[in-house]
Design a protein around this motif. Sequence first.
Motif, PDB file in Angstrom:
ATOM      1  N   VAL A   3      -5.431  -5.394-116.280  1.00 28.13           N
ATOM      2  CA  VAL A   3      -4.138  -5.379-115.599  1.00 28.13           C
ATOM      3  C   VAL A   3      -3.038  -5.493-116.644  1.00 28.13           C
ATOM      4  O   VAL A   3      -2.948  -6.508-117.338  1.00 28.13           O
ATOM      5  CB  VAL A   3      -4.017  -6.534-114.588  1.00 28.13           C
ATOM      6  CG1 VAL A   3      -2.671  -6.471-113.864  1.00 28.13           C
ATOM      7  CG2 VAL A   3      -5.165  -6.493-113.591  1.00 28.13           C
ATOM      8  N   VAL A   4      -2.230  -4.461-116.778  1.00 26.90           N
ATOM      9  CA  VAL A   4      -1.189  -4.472-117.807  1.00 26.90           C
ATOM     10  C   VAL A   4       0.163  -4.133-117.187  1.00 26.90           C
ATOM     11  O   VAL A   4       0.240  -3.473-116.147  1.00 26.90           O
ATOM     12  CB  VAL A   4      -1.502  -3.473-118.949  1.00 26.90           C
ATOM     13  CG1 VAL A   4      -2.790  -3.841-119.643  1.00 26.90           C
ATOM     14  CG2 VAL A   4      -1.566  -2.045-118.428  1.00 26.90           C
ATOM     15  N   PRO A   5       1.243  -4.598-117.811  1.00 27.41           N
ATOM     16  CA  PRO A   5       2.577  -4.341-117.265  1.00 27.41           C
ATOM     17  C   PRO A   5       3.033  -2.912-117.500  1.00 27.41           C
ATOM     18  O   PRO A   5       2.653  -2.281-118.488  1.00 27.41           O
ATOM     19  CB  PRO A   5       3.460  -5.328-118.040  1.00 27.41           C
ATOM     20  CG  PRO A   5       2.762  -5.497-119.347  1.00 27.41           C
ATOM     21  CD  PRO A   5       1.292  -5.428-119.029  1.00 27.41           C
ATOM     22  N   VAL A   6       3.845  -2.413-116.584  1.00 22.42           N
ATOM     23  CA  VAL A   6       4.478  -1.110-116.771  1.00 22.42           C
ATOM     24  C   VAL A   6       5.698  -1.323-117.668  1.00 22.42           C
ATOM     25  O   VAL A   6       6.596  -2.083-117.314  1.00 22.42           O
ATOM     26  CB  VAL A   6       4.928  -0.514-115.423  1.00 22.42           C
ATOM     27  CG1 VAL A   6       5.689   0.791-115.644  1.00 22.42           C
ATOM     28  CG2 VAL A   6       3.730  -0.298-114.510  1.00 22.42           C
ATOM     29  N   PRO A   7       5.737  -0.711-118.847  1.00 22.78           N
ATOM     30  CA  PRO A   7       6.871  -0.919-119.747  1.00 22.78           C
ATOM     31  C   PRO A   7       8.186  -0.534-119.064  1.00 22.78           C
ATOM     32  O   PRO A   7       8.306   0.563-118.507  1.00 22.78           O
ATOM     33  CB  PRO A   7       6.567   0.026-120.919  1.00 22.78           C
ATOM     34  CG  PRO A   7       5.090   0.274-120.848  1.00 22.78           C
ATOM     35  CD  PRO A   7       4.748   0.236-119.393  1.00 22.78           C
ATOM     36  N   ASP A   8       9.147  -1.441-119.082  1.00 21.51           N
ATOM     37  CA  ASP A   8      10.437  -1.172-118.446  1.00 21.51           C
ATOM     38  C   ASP A   8      11.510  -1.997-119.150  1.00 21.51           C
ATOM     39  O   ASP A   8      11.672  -3.189-118.871  1.00 21.51           O
ATOM     40  CB  ASP A   8      10.385  -1.512-116.955  1.00 21.51           C
ATOM     41  CG  ASP A   8      11.544  -0.918-116.173  1.00 21.51           C
ATOM     42  OD1 ASP A   8      12.610  -0.707-116.782  1.00 21.51           O
ATOM     43  OD2 ASP A   8      11.392  -0.670-114.969  1.00 21.51           O
ATOM     44  N   GLU A   9      12.231  -1.357-120.068  1.00 21.66           N
ATOM     45  CA  GLU A   9      13.245  -2.054-120.855  1.00 21.66           C
ATOM     46  C   GLU A   9      14.406  -2.552-119.996  1.00 21.66           C
ATOM     47  O   GLU A   9      15.163  -3.436-120.406  1.00 21.66           O
ATOM     48  CB  GLU A   9      13.782  -1.121-121.944  1.00 21.66           C
ATOM     49  CG  GLU A   9      12.721  -0.707-122.963  1.00 21.66           C
ATOM     50  CD  GLU A   9      13.248   0.299-123.968  1.00 21.66           C
ATOM     51  OE1 GLU A   9      14.404   0.769-123.782  1.00 21.66           O
ATOM     52  OE2 GLU A   9      12.519   0.614-124.930  1.00 21.66           O
ATOM     53  N   ARG A  10      14.561  -2.009-118.806  1.00 19.30           N
ATOM     54  CA  ARG A  10      15.676  -2.393-117.935  1.00 19.30           C
ATOM     55  C   ARG A  10      15.574  -3.844-117.482  1.00 19.30           C
ATOM     56  O   ARG A  10      16.593  -4.498-117.226  1.00 19.30           O
ATOM     57  CB  ARG A  10      15.727  -1.463-116.714  1.00 19.30           C
ATOM     58  CG  ARG A  10      15.969  -0.003-117.076  1.00 19.30           C
ATOM     59  CD  ARG A  10      15.839   0.919-115.879  1.00 19.30           C
ATOM     60  NE  ARG A  10      14.499   0.901-115.298  1.00 19.30           N
ATOM     61  CZ  ARG A  10      14.069   1.787-114.408  1.00 19.30           C
ATOM     62  NH1 ARG A  10      14.865   2.775-114.027  1.00 19.30           N
ATOM     63  NH2 ARG A  10      12.850   1.713-113.915  1.00 19.30           N
ATOM     64  N   LEU A  11      14.357  -4.364-117.369  1.00 18.64           N
ATOM     65  CA  LEU A  11      14.181  -5.720-116.851  1.00 18.64           C
ATOM     66  C   LEU A  11      14.853  -6.767-117.735  1.00 18.64           C
ATOM     67  O   LEU A  11      15.516  -7.680-117.235  1.00 18.64           O
ATOM     68  CB  LEU A  11      12.687  -6.036-116.706  1.00 18.64           C
ATOM     69  CG  LEU A  11      11.941  -5.270-115.615  1.00 18.64           C
ATOM     70  CD1 LEU A  11      10.455  -5.608-115.651  1.00 18.64           C
ATOM     71  CD2 LEU A  11      12.517  -5.580-114.246  1.00 18.64           C
ATOM     72  N   LEU A  12      14.692  -6.650-119.039  1.00 17.88           N
ATOM     73  CA  LEU A  12      15.299  -7.622-119.947  1.00 17.88           C
ATOM     74  C   LEU A  12      16.820  -7.569-119.876  1.00 17.88           C
ATOM     75  O   LEU A  12      17.492  -8.604-119.882  1.00 17.88           O
ATOM     76  CB  LEU A  12      14.821  -7.373-121.381  1.00 17.88           C
ATOM     77  CG  LEU A  12      15.357  -8.343-122.452  1.00 17.88           C
ATOM     78  CD1 LEU A  12      15.009  -9.782-122.099  1.00 17.88           C
ATOM     79  CD2 LEU A  12      14.803  -7.982-123.827  1.00 17.88           C
ATOM     80  N   LYS A  13      17.372  -6.367-119.778  1.00 19.73           N
ATOM     81  CA  LYS A  13      18.827  -6.221-119.675  1.00 19.73           C
ATOM     82  C   LYS A  13      19.334  -6.878-118.394  1.00 19.73           C
ATOM     83  O   LYS A  13      20.370  -7.549-118.391  1.00 19.73           O
ATOM     84  CB  LYS A  13      19.216  -4.743-119.707  1.00 19.73           C
ATOM     85  CG  LYS A  13      18.946  -4.063-121.041  1.00 19.73           C
ATOM     86  CD  LYS A  13      19.323  -2.594-121.001  1.00 19.73           C
ATOM     87  CE  LYS A  13      19.036  -1.919-122.343  1.00 19.73           C
ATOM     88  NZ  LYS A  13      19.368  -0.460-122.309  1.00 19.73           N
ATOM     89  N   LEU A  14      18.602  -6.692-117.308  1.00 24.28           N
ATOM     90  CA  LEU A  14      18.982  -7.317-116.040  1.00 24.28           C
ATOM     91  C   LEU A  14      18.884  -8.833-116.125  1.00 24.28           C
ATOM     92  O   LEU A  14      19.735  -9.556-115.595  1.00 24.28           O
ATOM     93  CB  LEU A  14      18.082  -6.821-114.902  1.00 24.28           C
ATOM     94  CG  LEU A  14      18.291  -5.395-114.401  1.00 24.28           C
ATOM     95  CD1 LEU A  14      17.372  -5.122-113.223  1.00 24.28           C
ATOM     96  CD2 LEU A  14      19.733  -5.164-113.995  1.00 24.28           C
ATOM     97  N   ALA A  15      17.830  -9.311-116.789  1.00 26.58           N
ATOM     98  CA  ALA A  15      17.645 -10.760-116.928  1.00 26.58           C
ATOM     99  C   ALA A  15      18.797 -11.382-117.720  1.00 26.58           C
ATOM    100  O   ALA A  15      19.285 -12.471-117.382  1.00 26.58           O
ATOM    101  CB  ALA A  15      16.309 -11.045-117.602  1.00 26.58           C
TER     102      ALA A  15
END
Length: 366
Positions: free
Chosen positions: A44-56
Amino acid sequence: MNLSIGIVGLPNVGKSTLFNALLKKQAAFVANYPFATIEPNIGVVPVPDERLLKLAEITKQEEKLSQLPPLKPATVNFVDIAGLVKGASEGAGLGNKFLSHIREVSVVAHVVRAFEDENILKEGAVDPKSDYETIRTELQIADIQTFQNLSEKALRTDIVKRGAVEKLKQVLDSGKNAFEVSLTDEEKLSIKELNLLTAKQEIIVLNVAESDYNPANIEKIIALYAGFLGVEKHKIIVICAKIEAELASLTAEEQIEYLKDLGLEKSGLERLIQKAYEELGLISYLTCGEKEVKAWTIHKGDSALLAAGEIHTDFMKKFIKAEVVHFEDFISHNGWKGAREAGKALLEGKDYIMQDGDIVEFKIGA
């Protein structure tokens, strides 16, 4: 939405090396996201999504938090489907177990060996074309057997299903696959319960040598093997399983530097996930708040009502409105408050068609 990619391939094509790299990525992922459920044959691996860090980062500032809220990326289940040998459809190897695992995945990734190494015995693998055709043939035979087990009486009383089966049998008998058959929505629904193996979307994963793993070669290799295997170019990705294994043992910063040295922007595993999203027509919408920043996977073309159901079925029953901001507007206006003041946060009804990267806050009734 549970996205699963089944990894198949003959012995010594690099499937195990690739899956072990996934397990290393999984170990790092689980250390930070303990909610993931793991089984021995599933990574089980995460889907890479750079947007999440920016939102955080914006959420931390807007909500005046002392630390970033937890990031909850969408996840992909990589299923290591063992036991594939010639004759699997007739019970050879792990036979039926192999086929049942294929039925459960969303998309099939065929790992095909595209390198020579005198230190690695092929053990059943002959050449990329034969290896790929062996896999496809076993799946086609299994689907033909599924049709043979259908009740003739049931088909006589279901005209739509009978028509769909006749179309599919004709195509399978010619050596093609169920996903190549054009069916109406009614016909697709009538044969859904058959869960045909060759109806699964497929990705061809060419496992190349380290010396070939660079931007100058990748496009050439894809063009060459598309013709060689008789598949469309968009269904092929090129990886080097050996390099993926090395990347998985590095820190995020070290991975970026390593890929930069290779002239690549993304790892093979990231491109494989991206390709699966494309083949299945998937997108992600995002939610953010002090509790978490999360990506949700939906089908392209899904309505706001269906998207709400991904969070909880009650959200569909009690749906009032969806407040939506496009990602770029959310970032440029520093969060909900700025987006609302600029008129970029719009209240949409249940029929609104979701866009990739929409930031959403659902308004739910009591």
